[in-house]
Design a protein around this motif. Sequence first.
Motif, PDB file in Angstrom:
ATOM      1  N   VAL A  34       0.829  -1.206   0.000  1.00  0.00           N
ATOM      2  CA  VAL A  34       0.000   0.000   0.000  1.00  0.00           C
ATOM      3  C   VAL A  34       0.863   1.256   0.000  1.00  0.00           C
ATOM      4  N   THR A  35       1.914   1.249   0.801  1.00  0.00           N
ATOM      5  CA  THR A  35       2.799   2.419   0.864  1.00  0.00           C
ATOM      6  C   THR A  35       3.399   2.716  -0.496  1.00  0.00           C
ATOM      7  N   ARG A  36       3.865   1.683  -1.181  1.00  0.00           N
ATOM      8  CA  ARG A  36       4.460   1.880  -2.504  1.00  0.00           C
ATOM      9  C   ARG A  36       3.429   2.399  -3.501  1.00  0.00           C
ATOM     10  N   LEU A  37       2.214   1.877  -3.442  1.00  0.00           N
ATOM     11  CA  LEU A  37       1.171   2.318  -4.366  1.00  0.00           C
ATOM     12  C   LEU A  37       0.783   3.773  -4.118  1.00  0.00           C
ATOM     13  N   VAL A  38       0.668   4.154  -2.860  1.00  0.00           N
ATOM     14  CA  VAL A  38       0.316   5.537  -2.532  1.00  0.00           C
ATOM     15  C   VAL A  38       1.422   6.487  -2.976  1.00  0.00           C
ATOM     16  N   GLN A  39       2.666   6.125  -2.707  1.00  0.00           N
ATOM     17  CA  GLN A  39       3.792   6.967  -3.116  1.00  0.00           C
ATOM     18  C   GLN A  39       3.806   7.155  -4.631  1.00  0.00           C
ATOM     19  N   SER A  40       3.654   6.054  -5.353  1.00  0.00           N
ATOM     20  CA  SER A  40       3.678   6.104  -6.814  1.00  0.00           C
ATOM     21  C   SER A  40       2.517   6.929  -7.355  1.00  0.00           C
ATOM     22  N   ALA A  41       1.314   6.703  -6.810  1.00  0.00           N
ATOM     23  CA  ALA A  41       0.130   7.430  -7.278  1.00  0.00           C
ATOM     24  C   ALA A  41       0.249   8.916  -6.980  1.00  0.00           C
ATOM     25  N   SER A  42       0.767   9.245  -5.806  1.00  0.00           N
ATOM     26  CA  SER A  42       0.939  10.650  -5.433  1.00  0.00           C
ATOM     27  C   SER A  42       1.939  11.335  -6.354  1.00  0.00           C
ATOM     28  N   ASP A  43       3.064  10.677  -6.599  1.00  0.00           N
ATOM     29  CA  ASP A  43       4.093  11.253  -7.472  1.00  0.00           C
ATOM     30  C   ASP A  43       3.553  11.479  -8.878  1.00  0.00           C
ATOM     31  N   ILE A 108      -7.343  -2.183  -7.409  1.00  0.00           N
ATOM     32  CA  ILE A 108      -6.868  -1.494  -6.207  1.00  0.00           C
ATOM     33  C   ILE A 108      -5.945  -0.347  -6.596  1.00  0.00           C
ATOM     34  N   ARG A 109      -5.047  -0.615  -7.532  1.00  0.00           N
ATOM     35  CA  ARG A 109      -4.131   0.437  -7.986  1.00  0.00           C
ATOM     36  C   ARG A 109      -4.915   1.597  -8.599  1.00  0.00           C
ATOM     37  N   ARG A 110      -5.955   1.270  -9.355  1.00  0.00           N
ATOM     38  CA  ARG A 110      -6.778   2.313  -9.979  1.00  0.00           C
ATOM     39  C   ARG A 110      -7.460   3.178  -8.921  1.00  0.00           C
ATOM     40  N   GLU A 111      -8.040   2.543  -7.904  1.00  0.00           N
ATOM     41  CA  GLU A 111      -8.756   3.317  -6.887  1.00  0.00           C
ATOM     42  C   GLU A 111      -7.808   4.172  -6.057  1.00  0.00           C
ATOM     43  N   ILE A 112      -6.608   3.669  -5.795  1.00  0.00           N
ATOM     44  CA  ILE A 112      -5.630   4.474  -5.061  1.00  0.00           C
ATOM     45  C   ILE A 112      -5.154   5.636  -5.928  1.00  0.00           C
ATOM     46  N   GLN A 113      -4.949   5.376  -7.227  1.00  0.00           N
ATOM     47  CA  GLN A 113      -4.531   6.459  -8.125  1.00  0.00           C
ATOM     48  C   GLN A 113      -5.600   7.545  -8.208  1.00  0.00           C
ATOM     49  N   LYS A 114      -6.853   7.130  -8.352  1.00  0.00           N
ATOM     50  CA  LYS A 114      -7.945   8.102  -8.419  1.00  0.00           C
ATOM     51  C   LYS A 114      -8.088   8.838  -7.089  1.00  0.00           C
ATOM     52  N   GLY A 115      -7.934   8.106  -5.993  1.00  0.00           N
ATOM     53  CA  GLY A 115      -8.050   8.729  -4.677  1.00  0.00           C
ATOM     54  C   GLY A 115      -6.982   9.777  -4.438  1.00  0.00           C
ATOM     55  N   MET A 116      -5.745   9.491  -4.852  1.00  0.00           N
ATOM     56  CA  MET A 116      -4.670  10.458  -4.656  1.00  0.00           C
ATOM     57  C   MET A 116      -4.861  11.687  -5.541  1.00  0.00           C
ATOM     58  N   ALA A 117      -5.360  11.490  -6.759  1.00  0.00           N
ATOM     59  CA  ALA A 117      -5.658  12.642  -7.618  1.00  0.00           C
ATOM     60  C   ALA A 117      -6.762  13.485  -6.989  1.00  0.00           C
ATOM     61  N   GLU A 118      -7.750  12.812  -6.422  1.00  0.00           N
ATOM     62  CA  GLU A 118      -8.854  13.510  -5.763  1.00  0.00           C
ATOM     63  C   GLU A 118      -8.346  14.325  -4.570  1.00  0.00           C
ATOM     64  N   ILE A 119      -7.407  13.757  -3.826  1.00  0.00           N
ATOM     65  CA  ILE A 119      -6.831  14.460  -2.680  1.00  0.00           C
ATOM     66  C   ILE A 119      -6.087  15.715  -3.136  1.00  0.00           C
ATOM     67  N   LEU A 120      -5.312  15.588  -4.207  1.00  0.00           N
ATOM     68  CA  LEU A 120      -4.534  16.726  -4.695  1.00  0.00           C
ATOM     69  C   LEU A 120      -5.420  17.820  -5.281  1.00  0.00           C
TER      70      LEU A 120
END
Length: 239
Positions: A34-43, A108-120
Amino acid sequence: QEASKGFLITVTNDMENTPLGEKFSLFYVSNDEVTRLVQSASDFATRILYPDPNSMPEKIIGRVDIRLANQNLTRDHILAAEGVGEKTKYVIFISPRVMEFSDFRRRIRREIQKGMAEILLFGIQNRAPKTMLDGIIEYISNLAGVGPQKRVFDFRDVRGKCWEDEDPAVVAEFLGYCEGKTEGFIGRLNQAMREGRWDEETLDRALGMPAKHLCESFHSSMVMKIQDLNSPNSACGYR
């Protein structure tokens, strides 16, 4: 928990002691995936929304918690924010039904990517049309390679205000079309929306041309693609 890029990343499993919860723990908790996915999605989302690193607000994220919900949600993920300013904590609730699919890793990767974009994008949700923000989120996930494997559009006339289309897939296609015409458009649009109120001229200025004109040419380009998009080997389609 782990600090990343100035914010904490945590993971919560509300489905522990269930088959789906154990599966989630195995693939995402025990190995720190999860940490790696969040970092990657955020970047990835940051590079698109803030091409100039100096333009990103300081401490935009305080903490992100990826949480497998204890029941199925109305969507595959739901974002919640707790607190304000520098202490903002964001929770990306993941619907447990996502873990039931054979391609759950991609989902899961898609939802984390969308979630991080939503946060930003959080903080300008009251300044721009929801259709525009949903389209930007969809555009980022598509660009990250985790968009729908089979994209299907309801073909219709989009020569008007195509950024107000209710289908995020159509708005994402339009935004990609605009980015292709004027590189850096998404970043300029995000910056402009953060600096002031939304109006159509905001979009025009980010594009450097009237947005309605691009809607017309975008519509024409979609018409020309119909045959290709409907081919058996295409990853997209019209209905």
